[in-house]
Scaffold this motif. Sequence first.
Motif, PDB file in Angstrom:
ATOM      1  N   ASN A 177      -3.448   7.974  -4.300  1.00 49.73           N
ATOM      2  CA  ASN A 177      -2.946   7.401  -5.547  1.00 49.73           C
ATOM      3  C   ASN A 177      -2.619   5.922  -5.395  1.00 49.73           C
ATOM      4  O   ASN A 177      -2.850   5.128  -6.313  1.00 49.73           O
ATOM      5  CB  ASN A 177      -1.696   8.156  -6.015  1.00 49.73           C
ATOM      6  CG  ASN A 177      -1.992   9.579  -6.451  1.00 49.73           C
ATOM      7  OD1 ASN A 177      -3.148   9.946  -6.632  1.00 49.73           O
ATOM      8  ND2 ASN A 177      -0.959  10.385  -6.607  1.00 49.73           N
ATOM      9  N   SER A 181      -4.342   3.048  -7.544  1.00 50.91           N
ATOM     10  CA  SER A 181      -3.498   2.296  -8.473  1.00 50.91           C
ATOM     11  C   SER A 181      -3.700   0.793  -8.325  1.00 50.91           C
ATOM     12  O   SER A 181      -3.534   0.030  -9.279  1.00 50.91           O
ATOM     13  CB  SER A 181      -2.012   2.636  -8.248  1.00 50.91           C
ATOM     14  OG  SER A 181      -1.525   2.052  -7.048  1.00 50.91           O
ATOM     15  N   ASP A 298       4.129  -4.446  -7.752  1.00 54.03           N
ATOM     16  CA  ASP A 298       4.170  -4.234  -9.206  1.00 54.03           C
ATOM     17  C   ASP A 298       3.047  -3.301  -9.662  1.00 54.03           C
ATOM     18  O   ASP A 298       3.252  -2.421 -10.497  1.00 54.03           O
ATOM     19  CB  ASP A 298       4.067  -5.568  -9.946  1.00 54.03           C
ATOM     20  CG  ASP A 298       5.324  -6.409  -9.803  1.00 54.03           C
ATOM     21  OD1 ASP A 298       6.363  -5.842  -9.411  1.00 54.03           O
ATOM     22  OD2 ASP A 298       5.273  -7.619 -10.067  1.00 54.03           O
ATOM     23  N   LYS A 299       1.870  -3.498  -9.110  1.00 51.82           N
ATOM     24  CA  LYS A 299       0.718  -2.725  -9.565  1.00 51.82           C
ATOM     25  C   LYS A 299       0.758  -1.278  -9.070  1.00 51.82           C
ATOM     26  O   LYS A 299       0.103  -0.401  -9.640  1.00 51.82           O
ATOM     27  CB  LYS A 299      -0.570  -3.398  -9.116  1.00 51.82           C
ATOM     28  CG  LYS A 299      -1.795  -2.898  -9.878  1.00 51.82           C
ATOM     29  CD  LYS A 299      -2.904  -3.904  -9.940  1.00 51.82           C
ATOM     30  CE  LYS A 299      -4.014  -3.409 -10.858  1.00 51.82           C
ATOM     31  NZ  LYS A 299      -5.136  -4.359 -10.948  1.00 51.82           N
ATOM     32  N   SER A 300       1.515  -1.033  -8.016  1.00 49.47           N
ATOM     33  CA  SER A 300       1.573   0.333  -7.466  1.00 49.47           C
ATOM     34  C   SER A 300       2.765   1.130  -7.975  1.00 49.47           C
ATOM     35  O   SER A 300       3.015   2.246  -7.513  1.00 49.47           O
ATOM     36  CB  SER A 300       1.612   0.275  -5.934  1.00 49.47           C
ATOM     37  OG  SER A 300       2.795  -0.379  -5.486  1.00 49.47           O
ATOM     38  N   LYS A 301       3.497   0.595  -8.951  1.00 45.66           N
ATOM     39  CA  LYS A 301       4.681   1.295  -9.465  1.00 45.66           C
ATOM     40  C   LYS A 301       4.342   2.652 -10.069  1.00 45.66           C
ATOM     41  O   LYS A 301       5.176   3.559 -10.097  1.00 45.66           O
ATOM     42  CB  LYS A 301       5.387   0.427 -10.508  1.00 45.66           C
ATOM     43  CG  LYS A 301       6.219  -0.703  -9.909  1.00 45.66           C
ATOM     44  CD  LYS A 301       6.913  -1.519 -10.985  1.00 45.66           C
ATOM     45  CE  LYS A 301       7.758  -2.624 -10.358  1.00 45.66           C
ATOM     46  NZ  LYS A 301       8.384  -3.480 -11.400  1.00 45.66           N
ATOM     47  N   SER A 302       3.123   2.790 -10.543  1.00 44.60           N
ATOM     48  CA  SER A 302       2.728   4.068 -11.156  1.00 44.60           C
ATOM     49  C   SER A 302       2.785   5.217 -10.148  1.00 44.60           C
ATOM     50  O   SER A 302       2.961   6.385 -10.533  1.00 44.60           O
ATOM     51  CB  SER A 302       1.318   3.962 -11.743  1.00 44.60           C
ATOM     52  OG  SER A 302       0.368   3.665 -10.727  1.00 44.60           O
ATOM     53  N   VAL A 303       2.634   4.898  -8.871  1.00 43.91           N
ATOM     54  CA  VAL A 303       2.690   5.943  -7.837  1.00 43.91           C
ATOM     55  C   VAL A 303       4.091   6.552  -7.789  1.00 43.91           C
ATOM     56  O   VAL A 303       4.252   7.775  -7.703  1.00 43.91           O
ATOM     57  CB  VAL A 303       2.295   5.374  -6.460  1.00 43.91           C
ATOM     58  CG1 VAL A 303       2.388   6.453  -5.388  1.00 43.91           C
ATOM     59  CG2 VAL A 303       0.893   4.788  -6.508  1.00 43.91           C
ATOM     60  N   GLU A 305       6.292   6.504 -10.256  1.00 50.80           N
ATOM     61  CA  GLU A 305       6.507   7.212 -11.521  1.00 50.80           C
ATOM     62  C   GLU A 305       5.888   8.603 -11.477  1.00 50.80           C
ATOM     63  O   GLU A 305       6.505   9.583 -11.907  1.00 50.80           O
ATOM     64  CB  GLU A 305       5.911   6.393 -12.675  1.00 50.80           C
ATOM     65  CG  GLU A 305       6.647   5.071 -12.912  1.00 50.80           C
ATOM     66  CD  GLU A 305       5.888   4.133 -13.830  1.00 50.80           C
ATOM     67  OE1 GLU A 305       4.777   4.515 -14.285  1.00 50.80           O
ATOM     68  OE2 GLU A 305       6.385   3.020 -14.094  1.00 50.80           O
ATOM     69  N   GLU A 306       4.683   8.688 -10.930  1.00 49.79           N
ATOM     70  CA  GLU A 306       3.998   9.977 -10.825  1.00 49.79           C
ATOM     71  C   GLU A 306       4.737  10.895  -9.848  1.00 49.79           C
ATOM     72  O   GLU A 306       4.872  12.105 -10.083  1.00 49.79           O
ATOM     73  CB  GLU A 306       2.562   9.754 -10.360  1.00 49.79           C
ATOM     74  CG  GLU A 306       1.692  10.999 -10.363  1.00 49.79           C
ATOM     75  CD  GLU A 306       1.464  11.563 -11.757  1.00 49.79           C
ATOM     76  OE1 GLU A 306       1.263  12.788 -11.863  1.00 49.79           O
ATOM     77  OE2 GLU A 306       1.496  10.783 -12.733  1.00 49.79           O
ATOM     78  N   GLU A 308       7.941  10.932  -9.128  1.00 51.14           N
ATOM     79  CA  GLU A 308       9.195  11.441  -9.697  1.00 51.14           C
ATOM     80  C   GLU A 308       8.942  12.523 -10.744  1.00 51.14           C
ATOM     81  O   GLU A 308       9.776  13.399 -10.952  1.00 51.14           O
ATOM     82  CB  GLU A 308      10.006  10.288 -10.277  1.00 51.14           C
ATOM     83  CG  GLU A 308      10.538   9.364  -9.182  1.00 51.14           C
ATOM     84  CD  GLU A 308      11.456   8.286  -9.700  1.00 51.14           C
ATOM     85  OE1 GLU A 308      11.112   7.674 -10.740  1.00 51.14           O
ATOM     86  OE2 GLU A 308      12.509   8.040  -9.075  1.00 51.14           O
ATOM     87  N   LYS A 309       7.778  12.480 -11.398  1.00 51.26           N
ATOM     88  CA  LYS A 309       7.416  13.544 -12.339  1.00 51.26           C
ATOM     89  C   LYS A 309       7.120  14.839 -11.588  1.00 51.26           C
ATOM     90  O   LYS A 309       7.512  15.924 -12.010  1.00 51.26           O
ATOM     91  CB  LYS A 309       6.176  13.145 -13.154  1.00 51.26           C
ATOM     92  CG  LYS A 309       6.432  12.100 -14.224  1.00 51.26           C
ATOM     93  CD  LYS A 309       5.130  11.768 -14.946  1.00 51.26           C
ATOM     94  CE  LYS A 309       5.325  10.636 -15.946  1.00 51.26           C
ATOM     95  NZ  LYS A 309       4.035  10.249 -16.582  1.00 51.26           N
TER      96      LYS A 309
END
Length: 324
Positions: A177, A181, A298-303, A305-306, A308-309
């Motif tokens: 991921n 990302s 900054d660009k890898s923040k989605s990792v 977020e995913e 924590e879900k």
Amino acid sequence: MNYKTLLVLFLFVGLFSCKKNSDKKVLYLGHTLPQTHPVHKGIVEFQKALAKKSNGTLTIKIFPDGQLGSEREVVELLQIGSVAITKVSAATMSNFVPDYHVFGIPYLFRDKQHMFDVLEGDVGKSVLEKGEKFWLRGLCYYDAGSRSFYTSTKAVRTPEDLQGLKIRVMNNQMAINMVNSLGGSATPMSYGELYTAIQQGVVDGAENNPPSFVSSNHYEISKYYTLDEHSAVPDVLLIGTKQWNKLSEKEKVWVQEAASESAQAQKRFWKESVDECMEIVKKAGVEIIIPEKSLFADKSKSVLEEFEKEHPELSETVKAIKSH
């Protein structure tokens, strides 16, 4: 000798890892690293410290170089009590103890000092203890450095430079991921196949720490090393609870104290190894790139977020680390 054959040997010839000889005990410790590695040197310090504290009554016999199997196989030997101690990556431990997944989050730690403060503080100790219900007691963490990108044909200075590049990663969902990302194409692959894969253009690069970059000889076929330091997954020194529970209270204190002391020595060995390896890389003509890390973070923040879900039960641990 394969794992099953080795296990049968352990069970039938009685080579159990806490072996008594009158008042003396020997704990068997297996790991996968070569004897030149800074982590092995830390383990040797553990061996020396324990022998000294116990006045030779509790000692460690080390089996390096994967003699007892892969990281996962040796962890399983700890669980059944056939081996006492091992060193594994926290990434491997996450397959046994879910809490270790946290350490794979990109840019989790602000810097090296923050990492040590967390690992040696309440959060780190709590994660070590979580393994006990899986028959694995964590003793301490060892520094395994930070992973960064290296590539063969194109320099990576910003995340945009990863677009279209096939980057080898461990077969780990968070690593996959993370690379995706950032715009790269994550390509899980066996580490043993990687040199040839880079050489033949099957992948454009990979990511790892300086000692691994050098020991694998990947620096010979990679022109660029981008020190973005996207993850800092520590190593973990473990003892199986089946063997831990056979120790007296005094022996448990000796083992824990020796482990903690070895962790401090291992930090020095790691730093010396990194400095030495970076000199080798520079002399080989590899271009060392120091990028703006915040662009990658900054660009890898989605990792995160995913993560924590998928693992809401670990969000408090992440918050505790971030606010430390």
